[in-house]
Design an enzyme around this catalytic site. Structure first.
Site, PDB file in Angstrom:
ATOM      1  N   HIS A  29      -3.818  -4.917   0.017  1.00 21.03           N
ATOM      2  CA  HIS A  29      -3.389  -5.462   1.305  1.00 21.03           C
ATOM      3  C   HIS A  29      -3.468  -6.982   1.244  1.00 21.03           C
ATOM      4  O   HIS A  29      -4.553  -7.538   1.405  1.00 21.03           O
ATOM      5  CB  HIS A  29      -4.289  -4.937   2.434  1.00 21.03           C
ATOM      6  CG  HIS A  29      -4.046  -3.508   2.738  1.00 21.03           C
ATOM      7  ND1 HIS A  29      -3.066  -3.088   3.604  1.00 21.03           N
ATOM      8  CD2 HIS A  29      -4.651  -2.382   2.283  1.00 21.03           C
ATOM      9  CE1 HIS A  29      -3.073  -1.773   3.671  1.00 21.03           C
ATOM     10  NE2 HIS A  29      -4.014  -1.321   2.868  1.00 21.03           N
ATOM     11  N   GLU A  45      -2.621  -9.102   3.381  1.00 17.92           N
ATOM     12  CA  GLU A  45      -3.024  -9.634   4.690  1.00 17.92           C
ATOM     13  C   GLU A  45      -4.535  -9.545   4.906  1.00 17.92           C
ATOM     14  O   GLU A  45      -5.065 -10.139   5.832  1.00 17.92           O
ATOM     15  CB  GLU A  45      -2.254  -8.916   5.812  1.00 17.92           C
ATOM     16  CG  GLU A  45      -2.719  -7.515   6.149  1.00 17.92           C
ATOM     17  CD  GLU A  45      -2.264  -6.403   5.203  1.00 17.92           C
ATOM     18  OE1 GLU A  45      -2.538  -5.235   5.523  1.00 17.92           O
ATOM     19  OE2 GLU A  45      -1.652  -6.694   4.147  1.00 17.92           O
ATOM     20  N   CYS A 103       0.841  -1.199   0.000  1.00 16.53           N
ATOM     21  CA  CYS A 103       0.000   0.000   0.000  1.00 16.53           C
ATOM     22  C   CYS A 103       0.883   1.258   0.000  1.00 16.53           C
ATOM     23  O   CYS A 103       1.612   1.495  -0.949  1.00 16.53           O
ATOM     24  CB  CYS A 103      -0.993  -0.047   1.164  1.00 16.53           C
ATOM     25  SG  CYS A 103      -2.338   1.151   0.997  1.00 16.53           S
TER      26      CYS A 103
END
Length: 193
Positions: free
Chosen positions: A175, A177, A77
């Site tokens: 992202h 994650e 990001c």
């Protein structure tokens, strides 16, 4: 394997640490140059505003360390955006790793873009086992236009770079994650490089 997550006060670093733990690895959060240089893999996260994040990097000297790293480095990001030459956000000079400039979405789309979007034109070992048009999770108001270093794209009013690579440096606008199975696979591919 030693995995370092660069801790410079900008980022949702705990969620990245937990995602790495789910893959069976441990990561250290660090702003220590020696620890970062000695890691096998380095993750450079970022959430927030570009100019203040660059100020934090400069105050720790990490702005000089990151571009000289030799092991695989993954910017996430804002981390990816800071690896570019510059950003319109706060008129910021970046680390200059990628030959790209970060620009703001025009006013024809709602910003920030928050939510799931398709990635396509996947061109790297980072995406091994990830299908074209897989969905990933994004939160951003600025983007990197497509360039010769682009290894994945998305569309939100314009086509833009969702992943970028140069030498040992990788960046993803999304992202991983928070991107479910696809994001986990991409993180695992990075750790397997």
């Amino acid at each position: 394997m030693k995995i370092a997550i660069i801790n410079y006060g900008a980022g949702n670093i705990q969620s990245i640490k937990f995602a790495i733990q789910r893959l069976g690895f441990e990561a250290v959060l660090s702003s220590d140059e020696v620890e970062i240089r000695n890691a096998d893999k380095v993750i450079f996260p970022g959430v927030g505003e570009a100019s203040s994040a660059m100020r934090m990097l400069r105050s720790t000297g990490l702005d000089k360390v990151i571009p000289t790293l030799r092991q695989p480095v993954l910017g996430i990001c804002l981390g990816m955006q800071l690896m570019c030459e510059s950003s319109e956000e706060g008129n910021t000079t970046g680390l200059g790793i990628f030959h790209a400039k970060v620009v703001k979405f025009n006013n024809t789309v709602k910003v920030p873009q928050i939510g799931w979007n398709k990635i396509y034109d996947l061109k790297s070992e980072l995406f091994e086992g990830v299908a074209e048009n897989e969905y990933v999770y994004l939160v951003h108001s600025f983007y990197v236009p497509e360039c010769k270093e682009t290894i994945a794209s998305s569309e939100y009013g314009v086509e833009f770079t969702t992943a970028i690579k140069k030498d040992n440096f990788y960046g993803v606008q999304f992202h991983p994650e928070k991107s479910s199975v696809a994001g986990e696979k991409i993180l695992k591919n990075f750790l397997d490089l």
